[in-house]
Scaffold this motif. Structure first.
Motif, PDB file in Angstrom:
ATOM      1  N   GLY A  69       2.657   2.388   1.096  1.00  5.87           N
ATOM      2  CA  GLY A  69       2.203   1.727   2.308  1.00  5.87           C
ATOM      3  C   GLY A  69       0.894   2.264   2.865  1.00  5.87           C
ATOM      4  N   THR A  70       0.163   1.379   3.521  1.00  7.44           N
ATOM      5  CA  THR A  70      -1.050   1.758   4.253  1.00  7.44           C
ATOM      6  C   THR A  70      -0.867   1.353   5.706  1.00  7.44           C
ATOM      7  N   GLN A  71      -0.915   2.330   6.601  1.00 11.58           N
ATOM      8  CA  GLN A  71      -0.846   2.038   8.034  1.00 11.58           C
ATOM      9  C   GLN A  71      -2.269   1.791   8.520  1.00 11.58           C
ATOM     10  N   LEU A  72      -2.570   0.553   8.829  1.00 14.18           N
ATOM     11  CA  LEU A  72      -3.912   0.164   9.270  1.00 14.18           C
ATOM     12  C   LEU A  72      -3.943  -0.009  10.785  1.00 14.18           C
ATOM     13  N   SER A  73      -4.891   0.647  11.406  1.00 13.76           N
ATOM     14  CA  SER A  73      -5.118   0.467  12.838  1.00 13.76           C
ATOM     15  C   SER A  73      -6.493  -0.149  13.016  1.00 13.76           C
ATOM     16  N   VAL A  74      -6.560  -1.266  13.742  1.00 19.23           N
ATOM     17  CA  VAL A  74      -7.829  -1.920  14.027  1.00 19.23           C
ATOM     18  C   VAL A  74      -8.099  -1.760  15.522  1.00 19.23           C
ATOM     19  N   LEU A  75      -9.194  -1.076  15.833  1.00 16.85           N
ATOM     20  CA  LEU A  75      -9.485  -0.763  17.234  1.00 16.85           C
ATOM     21  C   LEU A  75     -10.559  -1.681  17.809  1.00 16.85           C
TER      22      LEU A  75
END
Lengths: 112, 111
Positions: B105-111
């Motif tokens: 898994g890749t935990q992606l955060s878009v700010l």
């Protein structure tokens, strides 16, 4: 369209006891596969057990077994002799024509 | 040991950036999948591929594209990342109707 429903968002069980996780599904097809996957806190999703819809015999895998009721479209997972390492999120999935549809998951906590 | 490898475990991006999520499998599987996992929503299929150069839309393809130039590699592309694409992204592969093998898994955060 196919749908998978897990009605228990969270469950807990004492170590060494037995717990059953519910799953119902809906499909108009006759041939499909059903799976239970486990996702521990490490996030690595792994297969728990697999059932072919054309087989009447319920699948078993060591402490894990299923109750597959095709007419009722029900596919529950029974975990016997629960262990602390069973603490995880469990997903029920239906696979048809190469695509898998997942339920929303059940978070299981095994308490010492 | 069979493996599905995702290039990043955690990723932080800005709104509007182009984002590439890479996935590589070493099992010679024909089928590869990208799922998105959100709390209370389970896993939702974004795109999948049955062969090189081939792609099919899943249930939630909007805002995403994919590329499969080689059998072992399946990339997910966010052309212009938005905050509602903050999520866990899971890559998986399989052969026929066997079990899915997942990446971590890749935990992606878009700010």
């Amino acid at each position: 369209a196919q749908t998978v429903t897990q009605s228990q968002p969270e469950m807990s069980v004492q170590e060494a006891e037995t717990v059953t996780l519910s799953c119902t599904y809906d499909t108009s097809e006759n041939n499909y596969y059903l799976f239970w996957y486990k996702q521990p806190p490490s996030r690595q999703m792994i297969l728990v057990i697999r059932q072919e819809a054309y087989k009447q015999q319920n699948a078993t895998e060591n402490r894990f077994s299923v109750n597959f009721q095709k007419a009722a479209k029900s596919f529950s997972l029974k975990i016997s002799d629960s262990q602390l390492g069973d603490t995880a999120m469990y997903f029920c999935a239906l696979r048809r024509e190469g695509k898998s549809t997942f339920g929303d998951g059940t978070t299981l906590t095994v308490k010492p | 040991d069979v493996k599905v490898t995702q290039s990043s475990r955690y990723l932080v991006k800005r709104t509007g950036e182009k984002v590439f999520l890479e996935c590589v499998q070493d099992m010679d599987h024909e089928n590869m999948f990208w799922y998105r996992q959100d709390p209370g929503l389970g896993l939702r299929l974004i795109y999948f591929s049955y062969d090189v150069k081939m792609k099919e839309k899943g249930d939630i393809p909007e805002g995403y594209s994919v590329s499969r130039e080689k059998k072992e590699r399946f990339s997910l592309i966010l052309e212009s990342a938005s905050t509602n694409q903050t999520s866990m992204y899971l890559c998986a592969s399989d052969s026929a109707n066997e079990k899915l093998f997942f990446g971590s898994g890749t935990q992606l955060s878009v700010l």
